[in-house]
Structure formats: structure tokens, C-alpha cells
Design a protein around this motif. Sequence first.
Motif, PDB file in Angstrom:
ATOM      1  N   HIS A  57     128.364  19.737  96.497  1.00  0.00           N
ATOM      2  CA  HIS A  57     128.608  18.580  95.631  1.00  0.00           C
ATOM      3  C   HIS A  57     129.383  17.514  96.394  1.00  0.00           C
ATOM      4  N   LEU A  58     128.781  16.330  96.473  1.00  0.00           N
ATOM      5  CA  LEU A  58     129.388  15.192  97.168  1.00  0.00           C
ATOM      6  C   LEU A  58     129.688  14.139  96.108  1.00  0.00           C
ATOM      7  N   PRO A  59     130.940  14.029  95.640  1.00  0.00           N
ATOM      8  CA  PRO A  59     131.243  13.400  94.351  1.00  0.00           C
ATOM      9  C   PRO A  59     131.403  11.885  94.336  1.00  0.00           C
ATOM     10  N   PHE A  60     131.443  11.251  95.485  1.00  0.00           N
ATOM     11  CA  PHE A  60     131.839   9.835  95.500  1.00  0.00           C
ATOM     12  C   PHE A  60     130.675   8.902  95.160  1.00  0.00           C
ATOM     13  N   CYS A  61     130.983   7.853  94.396  1.00  0.00           N
ATOM     14  CA  CYS A  61     130.042   6.783  94.071  1.00  0.00           C
ATOM     15  C   CYS A  61     130.796   5.463  94.181  1.00  0.00           C
ATOM     16  N   GLU A  62     130.087   4.424  94.594  1.00  0.00           N
ATOM     17  CA  GLU A  62     130.738   3.111  94.696  1.00  0.00           C
ATOM     18  C   GLU A  62     130.840   2.414  93.339  1.00  0.00           C
ATOM     19  N   SER A  63     129.991   2.801  92.369  1.00  0.00           N
ATOM     20  CA  SER A  63     130.073   2.209  91.035  1.00  0.00           C
ATOM     21  C   SER A  63     129.671   3.260  90.015  1.00  0.00           C
ATOM     22  N   LEU A  64     130.048   3.038  88.769  1.00  0.00           N
ATOM     23  CA  LEU A  64     129.793   3.998  87.701  1.00  0.00           C
ATOM     24  C   LEU A  64     128.499   3.672  86.971  1.00  0.00           C
ATOM     25  N   CYS A  65     127.550   4.592  86.975  1.00  0.00           N
ATOM     26  CA  CYS A  65     126.343   4.465  86.165  1.00  0.00           C
ATOM     27  C   CYS A  65     126.663   5.061  84.794  1.00  0.00           C
ATOM     28  N   THR A  66     126.503   4.277  83.735  1.00  0.00           N
ATOM     29  CA  THR A  66     127.019   4.709  82.444  1.00  0.00           C
ATOM     30  C   THR A  66     126.141   5.735  81.739  1.00  0.00           C
ATOM     31  N   PHE A  67     125.000   6.122  82.312  1.00  0.00           N
ATOM     32  CA  PHE A  67     124.182   7.178  81.729  1.00  0.00           C
ATOM     33  C   PHE A  67     124.529   8.540  82.326  1.00  0.00           C
ATOM     34  N   LEU A 325     129.576  24.687  96.821  1.00  0.00           N
ATOM     35  CA  LEU A 325     130.681  24.167  97.617  1.00  0.00           C
ATOM     36  C   LEU A 325     131.031  22.764  97.140  1.00  0.00           C
ATOM     37  N   GLY A 326     132.310  22.431  97.174  1.00  0.00           N
ATOM     38  CA  GLY A 326     132.743  21.103  96.774  1.00  0.00           C
ATOM     39  C   GLY A 326     133.336  21.109  95.376  1.00  0.00           C
ATOM     40  N   VAL A 327     134.017  20.032  95.056  1.00  0.00           N
ATOM     41  CA  VAL A 327     134.700  19.909  93.774  1.00  0.00           C
ATOM     42  C   VAL A 327     133.708  20.059  92.621  1.00  0.00           C
ATOM     43  N   SER A 328     134.070  20.844  91.619  1.00  0.00           N
ATOM     44  CA  SER A 328     133.329  21.081  90.372  1.00  0.00           C
ATOM     45  C   SER A 328     132.075  21.931  90.537  1.00  0.00           C
ATOM     46  N   SER A 329     131.689  22.307  91.762  1.00  0.00           N
ATOM     47  CA  SER A 329     130.461  23.073  91.968  1.00  0.00           C
ATOM     48  C   SER A 329     130.516  24.420  91.255  1.00  0.00           C
ATOM     49  N   ILE A 330     129.353  24.875  90.816  1.00  0.00           N
ATOM     50  CA  ILE A 330     129.244  26.175  90.160  1.00  0.00           C
ATOM     51  C   ILE A 330     128.438  27.116  91.048  1.00  0.00           C
ATOM     52  N   SER A 331     128.950  28.323  91.211  1.00  0.00           N
ATOM     53  CA  SER A 331     128.285  29.374  91.974  1.00  0.00           C
ATOM     54  C   SER A 331     127.707  30.426  91.026  1.00  0.00           C
ATOM     55  N   ASP A 332     126.712  31.158  91.525  1.00  0.00           N
ATOM     56  CA  ASP A 332     125.992  32.132  90.698  1.00  0.00           C
ATOM     57  C   ASP A 332     125.635  33.335  91.571  1.00  0.00           C
ATOM     58  N   SER A 333     126.132  34.506  91.183  1.00  0.00           N
ATOM     59  CA  SER A 333     125.782  35.730  91.909  1.00  0.00           C
ATOM     60  C   SER A 333     124.768  36.567  91.136  1.00  0.00           C
ATOM     61  N   TRP A 334     124.190  36.013  90.112  1.00  0.00           N
ATOM     62  CA  TRP A 334     123.300  36.632  89.134  1.00  0.00           C
ATOM     63  C   TRP A 334     124.079  37.426  88.091  1.00  0.00           C
ATOM     64  N   THR A 335     125.135  38.148  88.494  1.00  0.00           N
ATOM     65  CA  THR A 335     125.933  38.903  87.521  1.00  0.00           C
ATOM     66  C   THR A 335     127.253  38.195  87.201  1.00  0.00           C
ATOM     67  N   ALA A 336     127.497  37.043  87.817  1.00  0.00           N
ATOM     68  CA  ALA A 336     128.725  36.286  87.535  1.00  0.00           C
ATOM     69  C   ALA A 336     128.509  34.812  87.863  1.00  0.00           C
TER      70      ALA A 336
END
Length: 454
Positions: A57-67, A325-336
Motif C-alpha cells: 500500500h502506497l498511501p500518498f496522493c497529491e489531491s483528494l478524490c471525493t469518491f 505491506l505498508g500502512v493499513s494493509s491487510i494480510s491473509d493466511s487463509w486461516t487468519a
Amino acid sequence: MQPSLVQKYNVPGPRYTSYPTVPYWEEELFTAKDWQNSFLKTFQETNASEGISLYIHLPFCESLCTFCGCHKRITKRHEVENPYIKAVLKEWDLYCQLFPEKPLIKEIHLGGGTPTFFSPENLTTLIQGILAKSNVAPSHEFSFEGHPNNTTKEHLQTLYDLGFRRVSFGVQDYSEKVQKAINRMQPFHNVAKVTFWAKEIGYTSISHDLVFGLPFQTLDDVLDTIDKTNSLHPDRLAFYSYAHVPWIKGNGQRGFNDEDVPKDDVKRQLYEQGKLKLAANGFHEIGMDHFALTNDSMYQSFQKGELHRNFMGYTTTNTQLMIGLGVSSISDSWTAFAQNEKVLEDYYDRLDKNEIPIYRGHLLNEEDLIIRRHILNIMCQFETSWEKPEMQFPEIDEVVSALKEMENDGLLAISANKITVTEKGKPFIRNICMAFDLRLKRKAPQTQLFSMTI
């Protein structure tokens, strides 16, 4: 579509990138040690045979898209790039220290935010740093999300040289009025330019993301956007329903009034007419919200019954272990499942302490795993069966009973130990999955957590 069906089934519901969905995770039963035990067990069982997937996850944006509902940090200061790349590589190093052998990388996806906010040089540092401690599977798939306004030819060439062959460009809609409402001014010329560059360089799968139900959007806007999209011949595309959830996203979705957003039958007409136009252009419906030409790997994967769905959405690669990897990212091991810290400063702080920066998660029990398989089958193949003992669970009769009304409405067919979603039922796929969602049935939310299903 019958207007009454839209009114009947248009209720809040999950998008099912996981089961259980995040609001139903049992966080109090989850520890970092549990996550370590789970991902190491899955790694040892599957690394050599199928490899692992990485979502970065690469979180940076130069402007906010409101959708947008993604976790992002708005800034024009590009000096944030280097510290973030170093942090992600440190997080990867913490995982690699625990792996008993070199990971075999089957899939990498760069999401955001805006991955192309980062310079080609920094993206090179990131990917080379990941691959330096890994082996790469022969049939790997590397993909990234590109913003048409800031993706350069150098971005595309650099990532191609690093092994990337798939790119998706966020289009949304070409109407200037809609673009202004969602703060995403993006002329057709920019999308055409990056699409042709990607083709010229040799990308084998180019995707465009379109959205219906945006503020001020009309049927003419949707059809014009699809016509323009078709003129560029992408291999696949997503046709997403705009999720209007301002109670979750705060001021980011309050740049327009609620009455400016198409609803119910009006919104569904945008989808139905858009879908007809896509079919006329040779695009086949693949799972929920996705369409592909016959030459695309997603269509071929769907035809073979190999399509998979996870926190990255639909994927042709089915690995049991996905490390986020990265801020807010979600990992999945299938059982967790495990999610990283959502606040950037907290993410950095945990890494400074040499800790894998997860802050919550869920351990799937036996029932969760069975229901997860059923929902994946419905989402990826439009059918599921409980003929085999390992797919059965005590409440199956209650689920079938709940599906009877949908069968009467023509949305699915129930046969002995099996359901099949009809063509008429495909727009209601989330509702059908909800019938299997035992956690949602047992504890209905007291406040609105999800976007509307239709």
C-alpha cells in the motif's frame, strides 16, 4: 430489471473481499503471536508449491478524490517517499527474518493512494529491495494502479523492466461536471496517452476502472465514457458501483449533496445500460463489477474455474498466503486476517520498535472457513454446492430457506445441494452472499456499516 426488485433488495451489505467482513472480526481473541503462528504455518505448507502474494500500500496522493474510500495521506511534499520506502522494506525484512526459507513471490500488487506518486527511482528501490530477499515464480503476475494524470512513460518502462505486465488506470467518468464534483479532473487525452504507452511498452493486460452512480452522472455520461473507453481497447475493466458512505469517510464525500447522487432504479439503469454497451463491445462479465475480453487472463481464469477474490479484489492468482505491506494493509493466511496500523505515524512507530506493525486481526474458525468458501464460489463462479461433507454446516437448511424468495424472484436456481446465480441475479450477488453470512445474521449492525448493495 423489475423496479420492485431494486427497491426490495437495495439494502446495506458487504462487498465480501473477505469473510468474515472486517466489522465482524473477533479482535479480542487475536494476538500478534497468533498471526505469526498462522502465517508461518501457511508459508511452510504452500511456499514451495504455490508461492505467496504481496500487496503493497502506497498511501500518498497529491489531491483528494471525493469518491475514494481508500486509506490515503494527502500531500504535495515528495520528500515523504524515501522514509516510506525504507519503512516498507524494513517491514518486509521483519517477515523475511521469520520465514524458514526464501519466499517464492507469485504476485505483487501496488495499490494506494497513488502508487505513481512515487518516482520511478523510488519504485525501483522498493521492488528491487523486495526481490533481493525472494525468489520469483516463473508464472508470476506483477501489477500496479496508475493515475493517468501523473503516470509517466518512465514509470511504465521502469515497472515493466522490473517484471510488471499488468496496469489499471482509474478513469471513473469523462464528464467534466462529474469530475469536478469528485475532484478528479482528468481529460480523455491523459488516459489515452498512458494506455497507448503501456501497449507500446508491452503490457499484456491493461485495465480501466469506471464508476457508475457518481454525483450528477447521467446515462449519457456513462455511455459516452464506455464509448471512449472502448476506443482505447483495454483488456479488462472494472465497472464499480459508487459507494456513498459519507458517515464513514467524513468530509471527503460531502462536496456535493445527497440528492445529487443517482439512487435506486435510476442508478441501476446506469449499470444495466452500461453492461449492455460493454457486452456489445465484446466484454464478458466476470464475477462482480468486472468485465474482460476473451484474450485476457481474468476471462480465461474465470472459464477454468480458477478466479479468486481477496482484499485486492479479483485475481487470477490464488495463493493461500498474502502479505500486506505498508500502512493499513491487510494480510491473509487463509486461516487468519491481520491489518497494519492505519495511522502513518503509528505504523512508523511500530517499525522503529522492530515490530510487525499489525494492530488487529481475526482467527477463522471451522465455520468461518466453510462460509468463506461458499461466498468465494458465489463471487467468483456464480454458484456453490454443499454436496461434499466439508462444505456442509448445520444452518444450511436455514440458508436455503432464505434463498427461496430470491429463487421465486428469478435471481438464482436451487437444485439438490447447489445454487446457481441466474443472469437476472448477477446484479444482486452481494444479497445472495448475505444469505450465507452467518455472522451478519446473528448480529445485525445497529448503525449503517456498509454501502447499498444495488
